[in-house]
Scaffold this motif. Structure first.
Motif, short mmCIF file in Angstrom:
data_model
loop_
_atom_site.label_atom_id
_atom_site.label_comp_id
_atom_site.label_asym_id
_atom_site.label_seq_id
_atom_site.Cartn_x
_atom_site.Cartn_y
_atom_site.Cartn_z
N GLU A 159 0.42 9.13 -2.77
CA GLU A 159 -0.56 9.97 -3.47
C GLU A 159 -1.94 9.89 -2.83
O GLU A 159 -2.92 10.33 -3.42
N LEU A 160 -2.02 9.28 -1.65
CA LEU A 160 -3.33 9.06 -1.04
C LEU A 160 -3.53 9.93 0.20
O LEU A 160 -2.56 10.21 0.91
N THR A 161 -4.79 10.33 0.43
CA THR A 161 -5.08 10.93 1.73
C THR A 161 -5.06 9.78 2.74
O THR A 161 -5.20 8.61 2.37
N THR A 172 1.22 5.00 0.03
CA THR A 172 0.33 6.10 0.44
C THR A 172 0.80 7.47 -0.09
O THR A 172 0.21 8.49 0.29
N LEU A 194 0.87 -1.18 0.00
CA LEU A 194 0.00 0.00 0.00
C LEU A 194 0.90 1.23 0.00
O LEU A 194 1.50 1.58 1.03
N GLU A 251 -7.28 9.06 4.79
CA GLU A 251 -8.60 8.41 4.82
C GLU A 251 -8.71 7.34 3.72
O GLU A 251 -9.20 6.24 3.97
N SER A 252 -8.26 7.68 2.50
CA SER A 252 -8.40 6.68 1.44
C SER A 252 -7.40 5.54 1.64
O SER A 252 -7.70 4.39 1.31
N ALA A 253 -6.22 5.84 2.21
CA ALA A 253 -5.28 4.75 2.51
C ALA A 253 -5.90 3.79 3.53
O ALA A 253 -5.82 2.57 3.36
N ARG A 307 -8.54 1.61 1.96
CA ARG A 307 -7.97 0.49 1.19
C ARG A 307 -7.53 -0.64 2.10
O ARG A 307 -7.72 -1.81 1.81
#
Ligand code: C5P
Length: 212
Positions: A190-192, A188, A186, A194-196, A199
């Motif tokens: 490019e992810l916020t 992270t 995973l 919350e979205s991490a 997932r």
């Protein structure tokens, strides 16, 4: 029910926040295993015995209690670096592994986050995640977090501390930081957060046989 989620990755990749989110979503116990190394480091620093870590740290590790995990100042920068330094000692790791395995096997499910959970502590964990992010992004996140706590390192100094820790964690002979072959990656960067976390929750749902 016994069900173990192993979450590993380098400093400031977001694994702690993700681990807490997963634990909360499934009502599992959560152990931040970095705290165990931090407690030993904090005690050594308080005693002024960091130079005697090889003989003193295993003794402190063997005497660690769950109440120690609430000690003050465990996140301070000198403690972070000292923790990475004592974490290279096999005797320290051996003294801490029993507690981590007991925790992982607790009734009700457990999430453990650290560096060697999927590879050494819980190689049979039902779900393994390897959480990472680009070095500069991790440094920026850590800088913001440290500033929020009133710490005064510059962004460059924070980047250096991250590099020192990464080098110690990936380069040590015993239980080095690496992705287990069966871990889900995973990234992270490019992810916020919350979205991490969402997932990670989806991966665990699937592991529990509830996902699609
Ligand atoms: O995760 P955290 O940054 O709090 O961990 C502090 C240090 O403890 C890490 O840099 C690493 O050297 C060590 N550690 C470890 N194995 C773990 C967890 C942490 O070696 N499972």
């Amino acid at each position: 029910m016994r069900f173990t989620v192993a979450i590993d990755g380098p400093a400031a990749a977001g694994k702690g926040t993700i681990a807490r989110a997963v634990a909360e979503r499934f009502d599992f116990h959560h152990l931040d295993t970095g705290l165990l190394y931090r407690v030993v480091a904090r005690k050594l620093l308080d005693l002024g015995r960091l130079d005697d870590a090889e003989s003193e740290a295993p003794v402190l590790a063997a005497g660690l209690s769950e109440a120690d995990l609430a000690l003050n100042g465990l996140r301070d920068d000198p403690v972070s670096e000292a923790a990475a330094r004592i974490a290279v000692l096999p005797e320290v790791r051996n003294a801490l592994i029993g507690f981590q395995r007991w925790f992982a096997g607790r009734e009700g499910g457990a999430v453990l986050d650290g560096r060697d959970i999927g590879t050494v502590v819980c190689p049979d964990a039902e779900v393994k995640l390897f959480v990472t992010a680009a070095e500069d992004i991790r440094a920026r996140r850590r800088y913001r977090e440290m500033h929020g706590r009133g710490e005064t390192l510059t962004p460059d100094e924070v980047l250096q501390t991250i590099r020192v820790r990464d080098a110690l964690d990936t380069g040590r002979g015993v239980a080095p930081l690496r992705q287990a072959v069966d871990a889900v990656l995973l990234d992270t960067s490019e992810l916020t957060i919350e979205s991490a976390a969402a997932r990670a929750v989806a991966v665990v749902e699937k592991g529990l046989g509830r996902g699609r």
